[in-house]
Design an enzyme around this catalytic site. Structure first.
Site, PDB file in Angstrom:
ATOM      1  N   ASP A 288       0.507  -1.038   0.088  1.00  0.00           N
ATOM      2  CA  ASP A 288       0.144   0.348  -0.180  1.00  0.00           C
ATOM      3  C   ASP A 288       1.422   1.316  -0.044  1.00  0.00           C
ATOM      4  O   ASP A 288       2.946   1.332  -0.052  1.00  0.00           O
ATOM      5  CB  ASP A 288      -1.327   0.176   1.757  1.00  0.00           C
ATOM      6  CG  ASP A 288      -0.079  -0.055   2.182  1.00  0.00           C
ATOM      7  OD1 ASP A 288       1.444   0.195   2.285  1.00  0.00           O
ATOM      8  OD2 ASP A 288      -0.592   0.001   3.780  1.00  0.00           O
TER       9      ASP A 288
ATOM     10  N   ASP B 118       1.171   4.807   2.251  1.00  0.00           N
ATOM     11  CA  ASP B 118       0.832   4.917   3.517  1.00  0.00           C
ATOM     12  C   ASP B 118       1.018   6.684   3.493  1.00  0.00           C
ATOM     13  O   ASP B 118       2.755   6.908   3.047  1.00  0.00           O
ATOM     14  CB  ASP B 118       1.701   4.734   4.988  1.00  0.00           C
ATOM     15  CG  ASP B 118       1.401   3.223   4.934  1.00  0.00           C
ATOM     16  OD1 ASP B 118       0.785   2.504   5.467  1.00  0.00           O
ATOM     17  OD2 ASP B 118       2.710   2.479   4.440  1.00  0.00           O
TER      18      ASP B 118
ATOM     19  N   ASP C 126      -2.722   4.494   2.929  1.00  0.00           N
ATOM     20  CA  ASP C 126      -3.934   4.799   4.336  1.00  0.00           C
ATOM     21  C   ASP C 126      -3.388   6.481   4.588  1.00  0.00           C
ATOM     22  O   ASP C 126      -2.064   6.535   3.674  1.00  0.00           O
ATOM     23  CB  ASP C 126      -2.785   3.767   5.094  1.00  0.00           C
ATOM     24  CG  ASP C 126      -3.032   2.508   5.250  1.00  0.00           C
ATOM     25  OD1 ASP C 126      -4.775   1.874   4.933  1.00  0.00           O
ATOM     26  OD2 ASP C 126      -2.630   1.738   5.519  1.00  0.00           O
TER      27      ASP C 126
HETATM   28  P1  GTP Z   1       4.221  -2.571   2.655  1.00  0.00           P
HETATM   29  O1  GTP Z   1       2.974  -1.647   2.883  1.00  0.00           O
HETATM   30  O2  GTP Z   1       3.774  -4.273   2.781  1.00  0.00           O
HETATM   31  O3  GTP Z   1       5.164  -2.359   2.045  1.00  0.00           O
HETATM   32  O4  GTP Z   1       4.865  -2.408   4.071  1.00  0.00           O
HETATM   33  P2  GTP Z   1       4.512  -0.736   5.541  1.00  0.00           P
HETATM   34  O5  GTP Z   1       5.617  -1.334   6.881  1.00  0.00           O
HETATM   35  O6  GTP Z   1       4.200  -0.203   5.092  1.00  0.00           O
HETATM   36  O7  GTP Z   1       3.544  -1.400   6.214  1.00  0.00           O
HETATM   37  P3  GTP Z   1       1.923  -1.000   6.201  1.00  0.00           P
HETATM   38  O8  GTP Z   1       1.762  -0.289   5.250  1.00  0.00           O
HETATM   39  O9  GTP Z   1       0.875  -2.484   6.958  1.00  0.00           O
HETATM   40  O10 GTP Z   1       2.700  -0.332   8.142  1.00  0.00           O
HETATM   41  C1  GTP Z   1       3.298   0.749   8.471  1.00  0.00           C
HETATM   42  C2  GTP Z   1       2.929   1.263   9.081  1.00  0.00           C
HETATM   43  O11 GTP Z   1       2.536   1.441  10.035  1.00  0.00           O
HETATM   44  C3  GTP Z   1       3.621  -0.004  10.499  1.00  0.00           C
HETATM   45  O12 GTP Z   1       4.569   0.781  10.881  1.00  0.00           O
HETATM   46  C4  GTP Z   1       2.592  -0.260  11.031  1.00  0.00           C
HETATM   47  O13 GTP Z   1       3.212  -0.801  12.129  1.00  0.00           O
HETATM   48  C5  GTP Z   1       1.974   1.117  11.523  1.00  0.00           C
HETATM   49  N1  GTP Z   1       0.169   0.982  11.457  1.00  0.00           N
HETATM   50  C6  GTP Z   1      -0.351  -0.342  10.439  1.00  0.00           C
HETATM   51  N2  GTP Z   1      -1.383   0.142  11.711  1.00  0.00           N
HETATM   52  C7  GTP Z   1      -1.456   0.780  12.357  1.00  0.00           C
HETATM   53  C8  GTP Z   1      -2.762   1.304  13.775  1.00  0.00           C
HETATM   54  O14 GTP Z   1      -3.625   0.623  13.499  1.00  0.00           O
HETATM   55  N3  GTP Z   1      -2.110   1.814  14.400  1.00  0.00           N
HETATM   56  C9  GTP Z   1      -0.597   2.082  14.357  1.00  0.00           C
HETATM   57  N4  GTP Z   1      -0.498   3.370  15.333  1.00  0.00           N
HETATM   58  N5  GTP Z   1       0.322   2.162  13.563  1.00  0.00           N
HETATM   59  C10 GTP Z   1      -0.335   1.090  12.569  1.00  0.00           C
HETATM   60 MN    MN Z   2       2.391   0.576   3.933  1.00  0.00          MN
HETATM   61 MN    MN Z   3      -0.113   1.186   5.549  1.00  0.00          MN
END
Ligand code: GTP
Ligand code: MN
Ligand code: MN
Length: 404
Positions: free
Chosen positions: A204, A206, A328
């Protein structure tokens, strides 16, 4: 017989947040194997085992060279008997039977396929599997009730299971920036998650959004979402309130805090590369698709519409000029920005280890909103990630070295 003098010995601190873990992984075979076992444990609701495998994998990711002999692992932290057995099997036989049989198991395959649907977690997938549902076709035949997220997830299954590229993330960054600046000039957008850590692909994209003047960010998320929606950029969105404020909402807390929306899980409709850059092209895509969307919604009550969806899944139209991408969005007040930035940059294990370090080693509680010092009974302020690491007594680790 291995000549001990030739064995490279490694030394690694025990918390992942004490280590520099780049994307340059010298032990991919081993870490892939341990990650698969971690994933299987997590999907089977065995979080403890999952974390153990994640920690073991993270130790190997931090090593400066490939592991070639078990003797090199002596003294390394987080390597339990089970992980060591898997590593030994792979070093000796090139593969681990446990990993291979997990990979091939019907249950694991079904859990992967079903949790590959956005909005479907391990509990839902497990319930479906117990009802005899192992794949998307069976799910659609079953008449199982899907919530709005799951319906969107199923509809865009193939797109959402295809990795997002850095170029796509950059294109979405431009859109989000335009949306945010249009509804609140001066507001700032930062790319977080894996792309901030330097990854070239992700599941995704972020973003963290803030405004340099405290309070100006209140009510920002609904406005951004409305702008994106009216421009035809959103295929799905669900905005949720800031849970931190919810917890703190008690007697004497102004209820206006309840209006602070913080997080939006969305699916973007991103024009394909050839179509991007020219706004007219985006609008053309939008117009064309609204014709299709209209047709589809008219048949929504009709059983026929399901066969349309099925056709979409097995036979995606090659001529489509856009693709679905998970995005996100998080809005943070500037006073919490450093904590939110640190908390949303990841990796997930790095975050988990930071909180464990804070709690176990420093008697502090770290969240994406604040850092509380239990000994001093007060919150510790920070305007940058560097300051948070300093409060925690940790050496600063930049995002590109948080790939634990
Ligand atoms: P990919 O998207 O798979 O490339 O990896 P990513 O590291 O970007 O993972 P992800 O998008 O799932 O999450 C990004 C960060 O957001 C991570 O550090 C998670 O711990 C954090 N995160 C995800 N969901 C939540 C949540 O509900 N609350 C909080 N506080 N942090 C979150
Ligand atoms: Mn991500
Ligand atoms: Mn995410």
């Amino acid at each position: 017989q291995i000549n001990e003098a030739e064995v490279v010995l490694f030394s690694v601190p025990s918390y992942a947040c004490q280590r520099r873990t780049t994307l340059d992984n010298h032990n991919v075979t081993l870490t892939d194997a341990l990650s698969l076992l971690a994933e299987n444990a997590e999907l089977s609701d065995e979080d403890g085992r999952g974390v153990a495998f994640r920690r073991a994998a993270a130790v190997l990711k931090a090593l400066p060279a490939p592991v070639t002999a078990m003797s090199q692992l002596t003294g390394l932290p987080c390597l339990g008997d089970h992980s060591l057995r898997v590593i030994k099997d792979i070093l000796e036989n090139e593969a681990s039977d446990e990993v291979e049989s997990t990979k091939q198991s019907d249950r694991f395959k079904a859990l992967k396929v079903l949790t590959g649907i956005f909005g479907v977690g391990s509990k839902t997938a497990d319930r479906w599997i117990r009802d005899g549902i192992h794949n998307l076709h069976q799910l659609q035949e079953s008449g199982a009730t899907l919530n709005r997220a799951q319906q969107a997830g199923l509809e865009h299954y193939d797109d959402l299971n295809q990795q997002v590229t850095k170029a796509e993330a950059d294109a979405i960054t431009e859109i989000v920036q335009e949306a945010v600046v249009s509804v609140l000039p001066g507001a700032q957008v930062v790319l977080t998650g894996g792309f901030r850590r330097g990854k070239q692909t992700g599941h995704d994209v972020d973003f963290l959004i803030t405004h340099p003047e405290e309070g100006r960010e209140v009510g920002l998320m609904p406005k951004v979402v409305f702008w994106l929606e009216s421009q035809g950029f959103l295929l799905y969105q669900k905005t949720t309130r800031n849970s931190y404020l919810e917890v703190k909402d008690g007697p004497g807390r102004p209820s206006s805090n309840m209006d602070r929306f913080e997080r939006c899980l969305s699916i973007f409709k991103l024009a394909k590369k050839e179509e991007r850059g020219i706004k007219v092209a985006v609008n053309t895509v939008k117009t064309r698709d609204s014709v299709r969307d209209h047709t589809q919604s008219e048949t929504d009550q009709n059983p026929q519409s399901h066969s349309y969806e099925r056709h979409e899944l097995t036979n995606p139209p090659a001529h489509r000029r856009w693709r679905a991408v998970r995005v996100d969005l998080v809005v943070s007040p500037i006073s919490q920005f450093a904590f939110a930035l640190l908390g949303w940059t990841g990796s997930k294990l790095f975050e988990r280890e930071l909180r464990r370090w804070a709690g176990h080693e420093k008697a502090m509680s770290l969240s994406s909103h604040a850092l509380y010092d239990n000994k001093q009974s007060r919150y510790l302020r920070a305007a940058s990630e560097e300051e948070i690491f300093a409060h925690l007594g940790l050496e600063y680790i930049p995002p590109s070295e948080r790939n634990a």
